[in-house]
Design an enzyme around this catalytic site. Structure first.
Site, short mmCIF file in Angstrom:
data_model
loop_
_atom_site.label_atom_id
_atom_site.label_comp_id
_atom_site.label_asym_id
_atom_site.label_seq_id
_atom_site.Cartn_x
_atom_site.Cartn_y
_atom_site.Cartn_z
N PRO A 1 51.81 23.20 -62.70
CA PRO A 1 52.61 23.83 -63.76
C PRO A 1 52.89 22.88 -64.92
CG PRO A 1 53.69 24.01 -61.60
CD PRO A 1 52.55 23.07 -61.45
N ARG B 1 32.98 35.38 -64.60
CA ARG B 1 32.66 36.59 -65.37
C ARG B 1 32.08 36.28 -66.74
NH1 ARG B 1 36.29 38.31 -68.78
NH2 ARG B 1 35.87 40.52 -68.49
N ASP C 1 36.23 42.60 -74.12
CA ASP C 1 37.54 42.78 -73.51
C ASP C 1 38.65 41.99 -74.19
OD1 ASP C 1 36.52 41.01 -70.52
OD2 ASP C 1 36.92 40.29 -72.52
N1 ADE Z 1 50.18 24.94 -58.92
C1 ADE Z 1 51.43 25.38 -58.75
N2 ADE Z 1 51.83 26.14 -59.78
C2 ADE Z 1 50.78 26.19 -60.64
C3 ADE Z 1 50.57 26.82 -61.89
N3 ADE Z 1 51.51 27.55 -62.49
N4 ADE Z 1 49.37 26.65 -62.48
C4 ADE Z 1 48.42 25.89 -61.91
N5 ADE Z 1 48.56 25.27 -60.74
C5 ADE Z 1 49.73 25.42 -60.10
#
Ligand code: ADE
Length: 248
Positions: free
Chosen positions: A87, A152, A167
């Protein structure tokens, strides 16, 4: 393209790639997939890959050695970047997916527990990417998002070469609405223009819907692109029509 995934749950990655477009891309040889489990590289008797965080606090942290050795093994398969999914990374969008789809190889690193020892990230990771502003319990679902979004775009993976071109987001706009048979559902008819067979009119209608939806749902996207004269006129028309339905 070859994607190597460093993960404690290789079966989760392999199993999920057995469906839909990733499966087709694998079967056609457009995509090659490798998985590397840090547990297989753990140099201790218990094959443990994690330990408690220095400084205290909840959860466990993945240790440098098993992850580093799994990455080293994955590196034998290609020279692509090591991408840590977390994150804290840059947020993935379709532009980034399009750029990564040009690469012949990449290594996706999926973490578990509270994260991975920062020294591993500093030494072995080239880029850190997030799939969105929320926290997953591990990087595997994020790796699967990457694999699907990339697969894809590989030439030949989608039956209809055009459908990836058309798309959502390919031109920075949301997709237009889609309809199929029957032409009336619970009294609700398909828009006339789609039944008329005039392709120029249909294109114009679709562009107008894309513009209008983007304006209503994701105005932030409109700020990032430059509309041409025709698009400006179509959006103005959409807004006028929408306002007239709001008038009373
Ligand atoms: N691992 C935990 N949360 C994540 C996220 N939001 N994006 C990528 N990897 C992650």
């Amino acid at each position: 393209m070859r994607i190597d995934v460093v993960t404690l749950f290789p079966d989760m990655i392999r199993e999920c790639c057995g469906y839909g477009i990733p499966r087709i891309a694998l079967e056609k040889g457009l995509l090659e997939l490798g998985t590397w489990n840090p547990r297989d590289y753990a140099d201790n008797r218990h094959r443990s890959v994690d330990d408690r965080p220095y400084g205290g606090g909840p959860g466990m942290v993945m240790q440098v050695q098993p992850v580093a050795d799994a990455i080293a093994a994955a590196r034998t398969q290609g020279a692509g970047p090591v991408i840590y999914l977390s994150p804290q990374g840059k947020r993935l969008d379709q532009n980034a997916v399009r750029r990564f789809a040009e690469l012949p190889h990449m290594i996706l690193l999926a973490g578990r527990y509270e994260g991975i020892d920062e020294r591993l990230i500093g030494r072995q990771v080239d880029e850190e990417w997030s799939i969105g502003d929320y926290v997953l319990s591990g990087g595997e679902p994020a790796a699967l998002v990457w694999i699907d979004a990339l697969a894809r775009l590989l030439p030949g993976a989608l039956g209809d070469e055009e459908s990836a071109q058309q798309d959502s987001f390919m031109d920075g706009l949301l997709d237009y609405p889609h309809y199929t048979r029957p032409d009336v559902v619970d009294g609700q008819a398909v828009p006339d223009v789609l039944l008329g067979g005039n392709h120029a009119d249909i294109e114009r209608w679709r562009m107008k819907q894309s513009l209008g939806r983007t304006w209503q749902r994701r105005p932030d996207l409109l700020e990032r692109i430059e509309l041409n004269k025709e698009q400006q006129a179509l959006l103005a028309e959409y807004i006028r029509e929408w306002q007239s339905t709001q008038a009373n």
